[in-house]
Structures are given as structure tokens and as C-alpha cells.
Write a protein that holds these residues in place. Structure first.
Motif: not given
Length: 224
Positions: A25-34, A193-197, A201-204
Motif C-alpha cells: 500500500e501507498s499512503l500520501a500524507i497531506l497538510g499545510p506547512s507546520g 508527504t506530498i505538497h499540492q498533488p 497524482m492523488f489517484g496513485l
């Protein structure tokens, strides 16, 4: 996770973060700076300077130990290389340090060749890394792939990546994320961690964790 210093009281960086990512599995961690994205990766990798105030981190249901740490690859956002070395020399240097002494020299070279082929680095293997400023060497995308290759040499079961698409154009960034998708399809656990996918890209990614002020706003299937 709590951080403190002699001049300031302890403050909580991450609050009740819960999640489970399985092999393949692949996990994307998203969120604003900080929001705590890099802090979470540092804790998972065992590189955080702060202790966990409460809770548990387990790998295959067991606490992290020396053997577990060898199964974790961490691709940091700010990579550091010897600018005068070529791509091949960089990987051979890393292999000499990180691969078991029991391996013959030819086996080490074979492993370097395999990883270079996997990340399509053969064409630039004799190009110097450079410093990306005054000493132009490999491209930004090639540099990022060398960074990932450095971690793949030890064949980790878990691959952590901090902003692997930062500083890359849209096409190159997408190629890097497709590579990560391929690695998870081969059975590795991939957390990035991904910034603005982009939507493509999000779908992967299989799962998404959205952090805000150190708290989980969402964790679950990317499709949801």
C-alpha cells in the motif's frame, strides 16, 4: 510527540495520530506547512529528537528494534551528496557502507546496476552530481531518483519519503510518484508527504492522511 527546551515549556506537536499502512500500500500524507508531516515521518523512522509522550508505533505488530530500522528507508527532502562524485560513484559509496560485508564486490556492483536500472539512471551514471547552483550536474529529477536509489540499495520493506516531488516540474513529479506506485505494487510499504498533488497524482495513492495542526482530519482510502 512532545517537544521542549530549557527556555520553553513542553508543547504537543502531534495529537492522537492513528493509522495503518499494509505491505503493498501507498499512503500520501497531506497538510499545510507546520501541520506535522515531517515530524510524523521522523518519528516513524526513529530519527526524531523528541520522544513519544503516549502511544505505540509497531512494525508487523512488534515494537521497532535494530532489525526493523534496517528495513526502513528514509528519503529526506534536502538530499546531501558529494558533488564531485558521479551517480554511479555515489551509489557504490552508499552500497559499500550499507550493504553487508559478507557480500562479494561483484554482488555489490550487481546490486548497484539493478537499482540504477530500476530507476532509469543508466544514461546519467557517469554524470557528476553537482550542487544544483554553481556546479551544474544532474537534473533535479535525476537527483531525486538518485536520492531514492540510495535508499533502495538496502532493499527496505518500508520506504518513507519527505516531499519527493518538491522542486520538480509537473511531468517529472508525476514520473516520481508513478515510480513509488510501482514500488508499492511490488510489495513495499510506501509513505510520502506530498505538497499540492494533482488529481492524477492523488489517484496513485491507496490511502490518504490529512493533517492539520498536528491532528488527523482524515485517514482512509484516497477514493473516499
Amino acid at each position: 510527540a512532545r517537544a521542549s527546551s530549557p527556555t520553553s515549556p513542553a508543547s504537543t506537536i502531534l495529537h492522537g495520530v492513528n493509522g495503518l499502512v499494509l505491505p503493498g500500500e501507498s499512503l500520501a500524507i497531506l497538510g499545510p506547512s507546520g501541520s506535522g508531516k515531517t515530524s510524523l515521518l521522523n518519528i516513524l523512522s526513529g530519527r526524531s529528537e523528541y520522544d513519544i509522550a503516549a502511544g505505540h508505533i509497531t512494525f508487523d505488530g512488534r515494537p521497532r528494534n535494530a532489525r526493523t530500522k534496517r528495513q526502513i528507508g528514509y528519503v529526506m527532502q534536502d538530499d546531501v551528496f558529494f558533488s564531485n562524485l558521479t551517480v554511479r560513484q555515489t551509489l557504490e559509496f552508499t552500497a559499500a557502507i550499507r550493504l553487508p560485508d559478507s557480500l562479494a564486490k561483484q554482488q555489490v556492483c550487481d546490486r548497484v546496476d539493478q537499482v540504477m536500472s530500476r530507476l532509469r539512471l543508466e544514461k546519467c551514471q557517469h554524470t557528476r552530481i553537482g550542487d544544483q547552483q554553481f556546479d551544474k550536474g544532474v537534473s533535479g529529477g535525476e537527483r531525486k531518483r538518485v536520492n531514492i536509489a540510495n535508499e533502495l540499495l538496502a532493499d527496505p520493506a518500508l520506504l518513507l519519503l519527505d516531499e519527493p516531488t518538491s522542486g520538480l516540474d509537473a511531468s517529472t513529479a508525476m514520473a516520481v510518484v508513478r515510480l513509488l506506485r510501482d514500488l508499492s505494487d511490488e510489495g513495499k510499504t510506501v509513505i510520502s508527504t506530498i505538497h499540492q498533488p494533482s488529481s492524477a497524482m492523488f489517484g496513485l495513492f491507496d490511502k490518504v492522511m490529512l493533517l492539520a495542526d498536528g491532528r488527523v482530519a482524515y485517514f482512509g482510502p484516497a477514493a473516499d
